[in-house]
Design an enzyme around this catalytic site. Sequence first.
Site, PDB file in Angstrom:
ATOM      1  N   SER A  93      56.021  25.101 111.522  1.00 53.31           N
ATOM      2  CA  SER A  93      57.061  24.455 110.742  1.00 53.31           C
ATOM      3  C   SER A  93      57.050  22.967 111.039  1.00 53.31           C
ATOM      4  CB  SER A  93      58.421  25.059 111.123  1.00 53.31           C
ATOM      5  OG  SER A  93      59.488  24.367 110.519  1.00 53.31           O
ATOM      6  N   TYR A 126      63.923  17.493 104.325  1.00 52.88           N
ATOM      7  CA  TYR A 126      65.359  17.772 104.305  1.00 52.88           C
ATOM      8  C   TYR A 126      66.054  17.051 103.157  1.00 52.88           C
ATOM      9  CZ  TYR A 126      65.298  20.267 108.729  1.00 52.88           C
ATOM     10  OH  TYR A 126      65.068  21.206 109.712  1.00 52.88           O
ATOM     11  N   HIS A 177      58.340  20.856 105.185  1.00 46.92           N
ATOM     12  CA  HIS A 177      59.584  20.700 104.435  1.00 46.92           C
ATOM     13  C   HIS A 177      60.149  19.291 104.555  1.00 46.92           C
ATOM     14  CE1 HIS A 177      60.485  22.483 108.433  1.00 46.92           C
ATOM     15  NE2 HIS A 177      61.418  21.534 108.477  1.00 46.92           N
ATOM     16  N   ASP A 228      59.249  19.206 109.995  1.00 49.73           N
ATOM     17  CA  ASP A 228      60.114  18.246 109.304  1.00 49.73           C
ATOM     18  C   ASP A 228      59.193  17.092 108.920  1.00 49.73           C
ATOM     19  OD1 ASP A 228      61.745  16.104 108.692  1.00 49.73           O
ATOM     20  OD2 ASP A 228      63.072  16.346 110.417  1.00 49.73           O
ATOM     21  N   ARG A 255      33.238  29.676 121.094  1.00 46.86           N
ATOM     22  CA  ARG A 255      34.191  29.765 119.983  1.00 46.86           C
ATOM     23  C   ARG A 255      35.517  30.358 120.456  1.00 46.86           C
ATOM     24  NH1 ARG A 255      29.139  31.103 117.583  1.00 46.86           N
ATOM     25  NH2 ARG A 255      29.447  33.327 118.020  1.00 46.86           N
ATOM     26  N   ARG A 256      35.749  30.262 121.766  1.00 41.14           N
ATOM     27  CA  ARG A 256      36.938  30.858 122.357  1.00 41.14           C
ATOM     28  C   ARG A 256      37.813  29.829 123.091  1.00 41.14           C
ATOM     29  NH1 ARG A 256      34.107  36.181 125.225  1.00 41.14           N
ATOM     30  NH2 ARG A 256      33.250  37.100 123.301  1.00 41.14           N
ATOM     31  N   ASN A 308      53.164  13.956 114.965  1.00 46.94           N
ATOM     32  CA  ASN A 308      52.304  15.019 115.486  1.00 46.94           C
ATOM     33  C   ASN A 308      50.829  14.736 115.274  1.00 46.94           C
ATOM     34  OD1 ASN A 308      54.684  17.525 114.438  1.00 46.94           O
ATOM     35  ND2 ASN A 308      54.421  16.683 116.477  1.00 46.94           N
ATOM     36  N   CYS A 332      56.877  24.445 117.645  1.00 49.97           N
ATOM     37  CA  CYS A 332      56.499  24.120 116.258  1.00 49.97           C
ATOM     38  C   CYS A 332      54.982  23.992 116.165  1.00 49.97           C
ATOM     39  CB  CYS A 332      57.193  22.840 115.809  1.00 49.97           C
ATOM     40  SG  CYS A 332      58.983  22.991 115.699  1.00 49.97           S
ATOM     41  N   ALA A 389      68.140  16.663 111.807  1.00 43.33           N
ATOM     42  CA  ALA A 389      68.799  17.970 111.773  1.00 43.33           C
ATOM     43  C   ALA A 389      68.402  18.779 112.995  1.00 43.33           C
ATOM     44  CB  ALA A 389      68.403  18.719 110.508  1.00 43.33           C
TER      45      ALA A 389
END
Length: 276
Positions: A178, A220, A218, A180, A137-138, A188, A157, A275
């Site tokens: 975070s 934009y 988020h 976009d 579990r490591r 991703n 990110c 951005a």
Amino acid sequence: MAAADIIFKKNCADILQNGVSDEGQPVRTRWQDGTPAYTRRFFAVVNKYDLATEFPALTLRRLSFKNCIDEILWIWQKKSNCVSELKSKIWDAWADESGTIGKAYGYQLGIKHKYAEGEFDQVDRVLFDLKNNPSSRRIITNLYVHQDLHEMNLYPCAYSLTFNVTSGRLNAILNQRSQDFLTANNWNVCQYAVLLHMFAADVGLEIGTLVHVIADAHIYDRHIRIVQDLLCREPRPAPVLRINPDVRDFYAFTPDDFSLEGYRPHKFEDTIEVAV
């Protein structure tokens, strides 16, 4: 219909309807014309993708599949921070005079650390543990190294992966500080889905589940109309990921070893301003 499309649409609706605007706040990001890039932001998005059932590529708009694989190999396989080694130009805005992004992303994965079993970088440690101690579990990687943040041109990110093996299937949790959502979400997700397939192929495990945790998701301000248009589209059947069965070495994979069969995304003609 593609499960990834359903998840994406739900998340976008949540961000637009229940997110909080940061307009008027001192934001870091700017549009190319120098205007502050404001967002509608939503805290704590958690999505689960069953990779054994389907590959999570959006059909609402086309994924630049080869470029997304090229970037994940640049980070995890080449362990590079040199932007000239990328086929796409997505990191050019973050490159310094030396042509690197500083001590970020691939740089951190290539640093060797001492363990009881010897010296490993983070990627080789994952491979070692999955082969020799899969019930551990490591099995965790971390790119958010505080002592080096001042030498990173952009803080990571997507920064952490936690691996898990259950009933012979390889699973992982991707943590992201975070995102976009319009430009990076499916990029991703597909990148780390492919990465999980690569690890599974190398260590002889079946593919399992990818869990994606986003702290700040988020959209934009200049992307809202585009997202609203995507929400009106009907998802299409998910494509099938094809992987070269002759490649079993994590370090031998190339973008050409992956393809999407039956991928029929909607046409997408909008130009997405990024951005920075």
